[in-house]
Design an enzyme around this catalytic site. Structure first.
Site, PDB file in Angstrom:
ATOM      1  N   ASN A   9       0.855  -1.087  -0.151  1.00  4.76           N
ATOM      2  CA  ASN A   9       0.096   0.078   0.078  1.00  4.76           C
ATOM      3  C   ASN A   9       0.835   1.335  -0.049  1.00  4.76           C
ATOM      4  O   ASN A   9       1.404   1.566   0.795  1.00  4.76           O
ATOM      5  CB  ASN A   9      -0.720  -0.055   1.278  1.00  4.76           C
ATOM      6  N   LYS A  11       0.181   4.403  -0.352  1.00  5.34           N
ATOM      7  CA  LYS A  11      -0.551   5.379   0.285  1.00  5.34           C
ATOM      8  C   LYS A  11      -0.363   6.512  -0.467  1.00  5.34           C
ATOM      9  O   LYS A  11      -0.271   6.593  -1.747  1.00  5.34           O
ATOM     10  CB  LYS A  11      -0.092   5.827   1.687  1.00  5.34           C
ATOM     11  N   HIS A  96      -9.393   0.737   5.174  1.00  5.43           N
ATOM     12  CA  HIS A  96      -8.026   0.824   5.902  1.00  5.43           C
ATOM     13  C   HIS A  96      -8.190   1.901   6.939  1.00  5.43           C
ATOM     14  O   HIS A  96      -9.009   2.879   7.080  1.00  5.43           O
ATOM     15  CB  HIS A  96      -7.082   1.509   4.809  1.00  5.43           C
ATOM     16  N   GLU A  98      -6.586   4.392   7.880  1.00  4.65           N
ATOM     17  CA  GLU A  98      -6.512   5.723   7.821  1.00  4.65           C
ATOM     18  C   GLU A  98      -7.740   6.134   7.332  1.00  4.65           C
ATOM     19  O   GLU A  98      -8.186   7.526   7.611  1.00  4.65           O
ATOM     20  CB  GLU A  98      -5.229   5.984   6.930  1.00  4.65           C
ATOM     21  N   GLU A 168      -5.112  -5.175  10.616  1.00  4.82           N
ATOM     22  CA  GLU A 168      -3.801  -4.579  11.003  1.00  4.82           C
ATOM     23  C   GLU A 168      -4.265  -3.742  12.328  1.00  4.82           C
ATOM     24  O   GLU A 168      -5.001  -2.821  12.169  1.00  4.82           O
ATOM     25  CB  GLU A 168      -4.017  -3.357   9.980  1.00  4.82           C
ATOM     26  N   GLY A 174       2.627   2.147  10.969  1.00  4.91           N
ATOM     27  CA  GLY A 174       3.519   3.116  10.864  1.00  4.91           C
ATOM     28  C   GLY A 174       4.515   3.604  11.893  1.00  4.91           C
ATOM     29  O   GLY A 174       4.735   4.556  11.805  1.00  4.91           O
ATOM     30  N   SER A 214       3.840  -2.416  10.373  1.00  8.48           N
ATOM     31  CA  SER A 214       5.117  -2.629  10.479  1.00  8.48           C
ATOM     32  C   SER A 214       5.763  -3.862  10.197  1.00  8.48           C
ATOM     33  O   SER A 214       6.450  -4.294  10.853  1.00  8.48           O
ATOM     34  CB  SER A 214       5.290  -2.143  11.896  1.00  8.48           C
TER      35      SER A 214
HETATM   36  C1  PEP Z   1      -0.812  -0.194   6.126  1.00 14.35           C
HETATM   37  O1  PEP Z   1      -0.705   1.228   5.987  1.00 14.35           O
HETATM   38  O2  PEP Z   1      -1.592  -1.087   5.750  1.00 14.35           O
HETATM   39  C2  PEP Z   1       0.349  -0.642   6.870  1.00 14.35           C
HETATM   40  C3  PEP Z   1       0.466  -1.638   7.358  1.00 14.35           C
HETATM   41  O3  PEP Z   1       1.621   0.471   7.269  1.00 14.35           O
HETATM   42  P1  PEP Z   1       3.003   0.143   7.726  1.00 14.35           P
HETATM   43  O4  PEP Z   1       3.450  -1.048   7.074  1.00 14.35           O
HETATM   44  O5  PEP Z   1       3.657   1.129   7.401  1.00 14.35           O
HETATM   45  O6  PEP Z   1       2.970  -0.323   8.866  1.00 14.35           O
END
Ligand code: PEP
Length: 251
Positions: A9, A11, A96, A98, A168, A174, A214
């Site tokens: 992703n 973003k 997601h 966000e 997640e 992040g 992460s």
């Molecule tokens: C994500 O945005 O779905 C995500 C898992 O980000 P990150 O790997 O940076 O934590």
């Protein structure tokens, strides 16, 4: 056998030139190697065409990060499932964190988006995950189960056969913090049990459940080899070919 997916992703990162370059580097790293998963990249809308061209004829799939649930019309700034599909996408993210927590998307909108994605021929990757407050209050399983049931509940087996879920934990996205392999695997088991109740064992057993939060080359192997973890949704580490390929081919 259940499908395995590693999806990047991107973003709101990389313009179309940078995106096409990264796609080319990923293809270079896949040369003469066969991944144990489907590899997906999810650039911003403005890069879909250029990245799709860079990936043309390859085994890497294209996905979008969001969609609007109407087919067309006066929805300034929005993009429909049909448009995303015509741009060459197979996948689309729905829910997601966000979008849930920055843009305020909730159950009703996400249900419509998920169904519009299916109607438009896309495979939704439906994201769920608890906030740190919910985990600390012992409500992580309850939160995630509710998110699964309120949006996926009522789908038929054909629809569910196109859906993947990404667990997640919001506090791990992040932040550099990762759920322990045991916690992640445990939550995936909770989700699979719930899918079994909602859709039957066959459908539950076929639904890919990805982990996100992460994921990096140095934790990918442990996470991806755990029970019930069928791949990864990767944010930060998907923005460079070395780190993304280090997750596609975990060592
Ligand atoms: C994500 O945005 O779905 C995500 C898992 O980000 P990150 O790997 O940076 O934590």
């Amino acid at each position: 056998m259940r499908k395995r997916i590693v999806a990047g992703n991107w973003k709101m990162n990389l313009d179309h030139r940078e995106g096409a370059r990264l796609a080319g580097e990923i293809l270079g790293g896949l040369k003469n190697r066969v991944p144990q998963c489907e590899v997906v990249v999810m650039p911003p809308f403005t890069s879909l065409h250029a990245v799709g061209e860079a990936l043309r004829g390859s085994s890497v799939s294209l996905g979008a990060q969001d969609l609007w649930h109407e087919e067309s019309g006066a929805f300034t700034g929005e993009v429909s499932a049909g448009m995303i599909s015509a741009a060459g996408c197979r996948y689309v993210l729905v829910g997601h964190s966000e979008r849930r927590h920055i843009l305020g998307e909730g159950r009703d909108l996400l249900s419509k988006k998920l169904r519009a994605a299916l109607k438009g021929g896309l495979s939704p990757i439906y994201c769920v995950g608890e906030l740190i407050e919910e985990r600390e209050a012992g409500r992580a399983e309850e939160t995630v189960s509710r998110q699964v049931e309120e949006v996926l509940g009522g789908l038929d087996a054909v629809g569910m056969s196109k859906v993947a879920i990404a667990y997640e934990p919001v506090w791990a996205i992040g932040t550099g913090k990762t759920a322990t392999t045991g916690d992640a695997s445990g939550m995936h088991g909770v989700i699979r049990d719930l899918l079994s109740k909602l859709f039957g064992r066959g459908t539950a057993g076929e639904t890919p459940i990805l982990y996100g939060g992460s994921v990096k080359p140095d934790n990918a192997r442990a996470l991806l080899s755990a029970d019930d973890i069928d791949g990864a949704l990767v944010g930060g580490a998907s923005l460079a070919s070395d780190s993304f390929l280090g997750i596609v081919f975990p060592t």
